[in-house]
Write an enzyme that holds these catalytic residues in place. Structure first.
Site, PDB file in Angstrom:
ATOM      1  N   GLY A 156       0.753  -1.246   0.000  1.00  0.00           N
ATOM      2  CA  GLY A 156       0.000   0.000   0.000  1.00  0.00           C
ATOM      3  C   GLY A 156       0.779   1.289   0.000  1.00  0.00           C
ATOM      4  N   GLU A 188       3.698  -6.962   1.594  1.00  0.00           N
ATOM      5  CA  GLU A 188       3.216  -7.230   0.227  1.00  0.00           C
ATOM      6  C   GLU A 188       3.219  -5.949  -0.611  1.00  0.00           C
ATOM      7  OE1 GLU A 188      -0.780  -8.364   1.195  1.00  0.00           O
ATOM      8  OE2 GLU A 188      -0.188 -10.232   2.170  1.00  0.00           O
ATOM      9  N   GLY A 211       3.448  -3.516  -3.762  1.00  0.00           N
ATOM     10  CA  GLY A 211       3.285  -3.622  -5.212  1.00  0.00           C
ATOM     11  C   GLY A 211       3.741  -2.330  -5.876  1.00  0.00           C
ATOM     12  N   CYS A 253     -13.131   5.425 -28.208  1.00  0.00           N
ATOM     13  CA  CYS A 253     -14.428   6.090 -28.340  1.00  0.00           C
ATOM     14  C   CYS A 253     -15.165   6.144 -27.010  1.00  0.00           C
ATOM     15  CB  CYS A 253     -15.257   5.380 -29.398  1.00  0.00           C
ATOM     16  SG  CYS A 253     -14.354   5.260 -30.937  1.00  0.00           S
TER      17      CYS A 253
HETATM   18  C1  LIG Z   1      -3.028  -4.872  -4.213  1.00  0.00           C
HETATM   19  C2  LIG Z   1      -2.573  -5.539  -2.959  1.00  0.00           C
HETATM   20  C3  LIG Z   1      -1.303  -5.290  -2.461  1.00  0.00           C
HETATM   21  C4  LIG Z   1      -0.353  -4.295  -3.073  1.00  0.00           C
HETATM   22  O1  LIG Z   1      -0.809  -2.989  -2.948  1.00  0.00           O
HETATM   23  P1  LIG Z   1       0.141  -1.774  -3.433  1.00  0.00           P
HETATM   24  O2  LIG Z   1      -0.666  -0.574  -3.120  1.00  0.00           O
HETATM   25  O3  LIG Z   1       0.365  -1.953  -4.878  1.00  0.00           O
HETATM   26  O4  LIG Z   1       1.393  -1.855  -2.634  1.00  0.00           O
HETATM   27  C5  LIG Z   1      -0.898  -5.998  -1.346  1.00  0.00           C
HETATM   28  N1  LIG Z   1      -1.713  -6.902  -0.746  1.00  0.00           N
HETATM   29  C6  LIG Z   1      -2.956  -7.162  -1.197  1.00  0.00           C
HETATM   30  C7  LIG Z   1      -3.784  -8.159  -0.513  1.00  0.00           C
HETATM   31  C8  LIG Z   1      -3.422  -6.491  -2.329  1.00  0.00           C
HETATM   32  O5  LIG Z   1      -4.656  -6.737  -2.761  1.00  0.00           O
END
Ligand SMILES: *Cc1c(COP(=O)(O)O)cnc(C)c1O
Length: 423
Positions: free
Chosen positions: A245, A282, A284, A351
């Site tokens: 996040g 986690e 991303g 479009c």
């Molecule tokens: C999408 C997600 C993430 C990653 O979120 P980011 O904002 O991209 O870091 C981590 N854990 C879970 C369960 C997610 O759904």
């Protein structure tokens, strides 16, 4: 040489935009547009900030691959020692193809199917992040039938406000994600009774593009309260997973650096006596978002009474975030500009009036010029579609002065391959 905000590996040299040691205009000439270009060094530097943050700790960084699921990106993170957070059976096949260790894969998501559970058990993933009591029951049945025990963590919903866009906020009690704080102990008691499950952890994920440490600190307190309650009930938890996040700089956003954020969070963990635990995260977006740009060519300039449009060859099917979340991406000319800047809405050929990439941007451009849409490494290619039968863009991974084409441009034939005429 000047660096672009938020993009340590993208800079201007004599007015031209470069990524690492290559000029972006040359990559566009060679591979065409729209083109995603990623910096390997930027991805590894973003990972290194987390690794520094966890130095001396027992921690596993599981890249949340939905942010960018290209095989080459997955391979890069697998080789750098990451695990992976997946949310579908398709993502599982991708990480396996990229060479990930199944034991370092964790499986999140509110709607895992039985087939996905079976496959994940068959390859031996590390842990299922279970999101409801019904899923606990189902996973136990599937695992028992396969003659194995599924390792589980329960995703708890700490009910904290991540203060981000409502579509990417996931830790409030009205979100569909996770088990409510009040139900958590009950869910763990049920999990330990079920024959096909082995409880190994607890997890949370409160949202995305979080630019402030406070929601993390709040969530950590809430999760640690639960850890203590669950363990007091005689259920040991081998790991605590704090999700992803962390935000990036799209438009002057100032999220904490990963190591700074984790210094604060680890201080709280230590203060509450949990510093020695196995931690998982986690991330991303924060690993890949500002490692990538999308190059696009200006097709037409279309002046209007109230608005001028700059029509480019990338569209909402390539860069869905503005249409989906009204998100902001910086847009920069790739070469030195000539003439007077005017105010444009930068739009694609699709479009739909929602097909815009940037609104009210001051640009000095002509048809044929190249633009770079910044912060395009996360949630762009992985969300891309074929709407309007547009082929998905090509992707290039830059490593120093070398460029690797990591995905070919999709053709109309590629798109029609799965289809059959009835007669
Ligand atoms: C999408 C997600 C993430 C990653 O979120 P980011 O904002 O991209 O870091 C981590 N854990 C879970 C369960 C997610 O759904």
């Amino acid at each position: 040489m000047t660096h672009l905000p938020g993009h340590p590996y993208v800079h201007r040299q004599d007015g031209e935009l470069w990524i690492e040691q290559l000029p972006l205009a040359a990559l566009a000439r060679q591979h065409g547009t729209p083109l995603f270009v990623y910096s390997k060094a930027a991805m590894l530097a973003a990972l290194a900030a987390y690794q520094r943050g966890f130095a001396g700790r027992q921690a596993t960084i599981c890249y949340a691959m939905k942010a960018n699921s290209s095989l080459a990106v997955l391979q890069l993170f697998a080789r750098a020692g990451c695990g992976f957070d997946i949310v579908s059976g398709g993502e599982l096949e991708r990480v396996l193809a990229a060479g990930a260790l199944p034991s370092k894969v964790i499986f999140s998501g509110v709607g895992k199917t039985r087939a996905e559970m079976r496959r994940a058990l068959e390859v031996g993933i590390g842990c299922f992040n279970v999101e409801s009591e019904a899923e606990l029951e189902e996973l136990s049945r599937v695992a028992s039938a396969a003659g194995v025990a599924a390792s589980v963590s329960i995703r708890v919903n700490p009910n904290v406000d991540a203060r981000t866009h409502p579509y990417i906020s996931t830790g409030l009690k009205d979100n569909k994600f996770g088990v409510a704080h009040e139900r958590t102990l009950h869910a763990y008691r049920r999990a330990v009774e079920l024959p096909g499950l082995k409880v190994v952890g607890i997890d949370c994920h409160i949202g995305s593009q979080i630019t402030d440490g406070a929601p993390y600190l709040d969530a950590m307190d809430r999760v640690l309260d639960l850890v203590e309650a669950v363990e007091a009930a005689g259920i040991p938890l081998a790991h605590i997973d704090f999700g992803g996040g962390l935000g990036i700089d799209y438009n002057g956003d100032r999220p904490p650096a990963a190591d700074t954020l984790w210094a604060q969070l680890l201080a709280k963990l230590d203060a509450r006596g949990h510093g020695g635990r196995h931690l998982m995260i986690e991330p991303g977006r924060s690993l890949v978002g500002n490692a990538g740009v999308c190059l696009t060519e200006v097709l037409y300039l279309k002046p209007g009474e109230h608005k001028n449009f700059c029509i480019v060859d990338a569209a909402m099917n390539d860069l869905p975030r503005p249409a989906m979340y009204q998100a902001f991406h910086r847009i920069e000319p790739v070469r030195p500009t000539r003439g007077n800047a005017q105010r444009y809405d930068v739009v694609g050929p699709v479009c739909e009036s929602g097909d815009w990439l940037g609104r009210d941007r001051e640009l000095a451009v002509r048809s044929g010029d190249l633009l770079a849409v910044l912060s395009a490494g996360a949630y762009c290619m992985s969300m891309a579609s074929n709407y309007n039968t547009r082929g998905r863009a090509a992707e290039v991974l830059v490593d120093g002065d070398r460029a690797h084409l990591i995905r070919e441009r999709e053709t109309a034939q590629d798109q029609m391959r799965m289809e059959r005429l009835p007669g």
